[in-house]
Design an enzyme around this catalytic site. Structure first.
Site, mmCIF file in Angstrom:
data_model
loop_
_atom_site.group_PDB
_atom_site.id
_atom_site.type_symbol
_atom_site.label_atom_id
_atom_site.label_comp_id
_atom_site.label_asym_id
_atom_site.label_seq_id
_atom_site.Cartn_x
_atom_site.Cartn_y
_atom_site.Cartn_z
ATOM 1 N N SER A 1 60.014 -76.278 -2.685
ATOM 2 C CA SER A 1 58.985 -77.173 -2.137
ATOM 3 C C SER A 1 59.366 -77.941 -0.877
ATOM 4 O O SER A 1 58.496 -78.482 -0.201
ATOM 5 C CB SER A 1 58.520 -78.162 -3.207
ATOM 6 N N LYS B 1 55.827 -88.100 0.768
ATOM 7 C CA LYS B 1 55.012 -87.222 -0.072
ATOM 8 C C LYS B 1 54.345 -88.074 -1.156
ATOM 9 O O LYS B 1 54.976 -89.005 -1.686
ATOM 10 C CB LYS B 1 55.919 -86.156 -0.694
ATOM 11 N N SER C 1 55.517 -77.221 -1.998
ATOM 12 C CA SER C 1 54.456 -78.180 -2.210
ATOM 13 C C SER C 1 54.520 -79.375 -1.264
ATOM 14 O O SER C 1 53.545 -80.124 -1.155
ATOM 15 C CB SER C 1 54.465 -78.674 -3.655
#
Ligand SMILES: *[C@@H]1O[C@H](CO)[C@@H](O)[C@H](O)[C@H]1NC(C)=O
Ligand SMILES: *[C@@H]1O[C@H](CO)[C@@H](O)[C@H](O)[C@H]1NC(C)=O
Ligand SMILES: *[C@@H]1O[C@H](CO)[C@@H](O)[C@H](O)[C@H]1NC(C)=O
Length: 514
Positions: free
Chosen positions: A214, A109, A190
């Site tokens: 997330s 990420k 996310s």
């Protein structure tokens, strides 16, 4: 309509590539697409596959799929070099001495720092060109294990802590990430890009981060497995923060076993996140987590089914039926279902949840400033700078459309140490009298909830959870089931998640429906 044509093309192209990559065959007709870490390591051992071939495959898939899916922000220009290095090491090192992640390409990420040619930007143009002081703690561990950093995954920008109005999976740098099962469906966030990319075979495995939902939410929505570890089990050093009280780094992979191999590589003490990682280190079992990948892992487990409010709010017959079926599967696997358990203090949850928002705003302000100050080079050094940047480059960051209300609220809020302390007390009490008491009273090994609905309870308590694919709704959009527990309960959660996955085998490759 535009999508149905291009998705047909993509499917056609990827099957054409499969035929090409079938040069890498074995008696078991090995295919890189959908391969697990275990499959790959067997091919490595038999000298039927190289890391170079793996990296070339994933780079090819990214080239073909990413303009549609936007799960990847950047690929590592050194990935092939690192692959060759891994292939050489495998030749000279004694068999069995290498880590399970050795030679495996992993996507991170974009809020996880790497000190290499890749940028670390949380998806925002504001951090483009900044230089991090060093690899994140988890990245140091990955490199030591021999994993290949393939690139950076997209995300809801700033881990969805800039604009409440921005859609999940959107960031300035790569635009809107798409759910590979149903392109028009919410990929959730996310850690959207991490989930999208492993689901669509653009990487072998990936890392996401969670502050509240997330990892768990995008894992469910993209039919992958996500582990949200106990706070401090994985280091947060070098991770663009929201709040150290809740932030955690965890694997997002196509199978429970893959996620567990990644978890084994990233857990442990880190001097740069000393307090939290020292405290959580005591939970790490001797011999690591892979010993809990047991097909009979459900036997004797006491599972609390949380109907009120969680399963009771599930809508749609397809999903309701699927969960009913799963409860039977859990029973058949030898688990004891303790039905309709609930938190005794759920009535104050909305108030606690409001407190969580306030705490996150307060903690974000100090945490993000500290992160930005430590950068070697950076166009922005504080939250105030970020707000100014967004206003100045409002087109790039779509400020007129999505705003930056979280940033502005965090900048405006003026808490005292006292307020933060008070909030912490409220959270501790909520966890003690809520999940901790429930688990003890009913002698539970885990609680079971749909999707990521329990994420705030887990987030506030620093508790772990694992999301496992549980089905597809009537439009074909994936959903997950979550097994949650108390701090350090990963061994039990892994046993449960693995046995459930083996018994149900829900995941299938994405269908790219419009
Ligand atoms: C990182 O960002 C710079 C722009 O500042 C760009 O030139 C470079 O290509 C980016 N790195 C990668 C690996 O994409
Ligand atoms: C609600 O939360 C605030 C802080 O977030 C706290 O001061 C207040 O006592 C709480 N009220 C109830 C009824 O729990
Ligand atoms: C908080 O402090 C800042 C200065 O640091 C000030 O500009 C702002 O108005 C204050 N906000 C509130 C709500 O008092």
């Amino acid at each position: 309509m535009a999508f149905s044509y291009s998705s047909f093309n993509f499917l056609f192209l990827s099957s054409a590539l499969l035929i090409l990559s079938a040069t890498v065959t074995s008696t078991h007709h090995f295919r890189i697409k959908e391969a697990t870490i275990r499959d790959i390591q067997i091919q490595f051992k038999d000298e039927k596959l190289t890391s170079r071939q793996l990296v070339e495959f994933y780079l090819g898939e990214i080239r073909k799929l990413n303009s549609l899916l936007r799960g990847v922000i950047e690929v590592n220009p050194d990935a092939l070099f690192l692959a060759d290095k891994a292939d050489k090491e495998r030749k000279v090192k004694a068999a069995g001495t290498l880590n399970w992640l050795h030679g495996i390409p992993i996507l991170l990420k974009d809020n996880i720092a790497t000190k290499d040619k890749l940028n670390t930007t949380a998806g925002s143009f504001a951090l483009l060109g900044s230089i991090v002081p060093r690899d994140a703690g988890v990245v140091m561990k990955l490199r030591k294990a021999g994993a290949i950093i393939l690139g950076k995954a997209s995300l809801s920008e700033w881990a969805h802590f800039r604009s409440s109005g921005a859609p999940s999976g959107w960031c300035g740098r790569s635009g809107q990430g798409r759910n590979p099962y149903v392109l028009s469906a919410d990929p959730c966030g996310s850690s959207s890009g991490s989930a999208i990319s492993v689901a669509a075979n653009m990487a072998a495995v990936s890392l996401g981060t969670e502050t509240d939902a997330s990892i768990l939410c995008p894992s469910g929505s993209n039919s992958v497995v996500g582990i949200k570890p106990t706070i401090g089990l994985t280091s947060r050093s070098g991770v663009i923060p929201i709040t150290p009280r809740q932030d955690t780094v965890g694997p997002m992979c196509r199978t429970v076993a893959d996620a567990v191999y990644v978890l084994d590589a990233i857990v442990g003490f880190d001097g740069r996140d000393a307090d939290a990682t020292r405290k959580a280190s005591k939970f790490i079992p001797h011999g690591g987590y892979r010993q809990f990948l047991k097909p009979d892992g459900l036997k004797g487990k006491r599972l609390g089914i949380m109907r009120d409010p969680f399963f009771n709010s599930v809508t749609g017959t397809v999903i309701t039926q699927a969960f009913k079926h799963h409860f039977n599967t859990l029973r058949k696997g030898g688990a004891v279902l303790v039905d309709d358990v609930k938190l005794s203090n759920m009535d104050i949850f909305s108030n606690v949840s409001y407190g969580e928002q306030v705490a996150m705003l307060l903690e974000f302000k100090s945490s993000i400033d500290a992160y930005l100050k430590e950068l070697v080079v950076s166009p922005v050094r504080s939250l105030a700078d970020l707000i100014t940047f967004n206003n100045k480059f409002s087109k790039l960051e779509m400020i007129n459309e999505y705003g930056q209300d979280y940033f502005l609220a965090a900048q405006m809020i003026n808490g005292t140490v006292n307020v933060e302390k008070q909030l912490r007390k409220i959270f501790e009490k909520f966890s003690r009298e809520g999940l901790e008491q429930l688990m003890r009273k009913k002698k539970l090994d885990a609680v079971v909830t749909p999707g990521s609905d329990i994420s705030s309870v887990l987030a506030i308590g620093g508790f772990p959870g694992i999301s496992v694919p549980a089905g597809f709704d009537k439009k074909g959009v994936p959903f997950g089931i979550c097994f949650g527990g108390l701090k350090g309960s990963e061994p039990k959660l892994i046993e449960i998640a693995y046995a459930f996955e083996q018994a149900t085998n829900v995941r299938k490759p994405p269908s790219f429906k419009p």
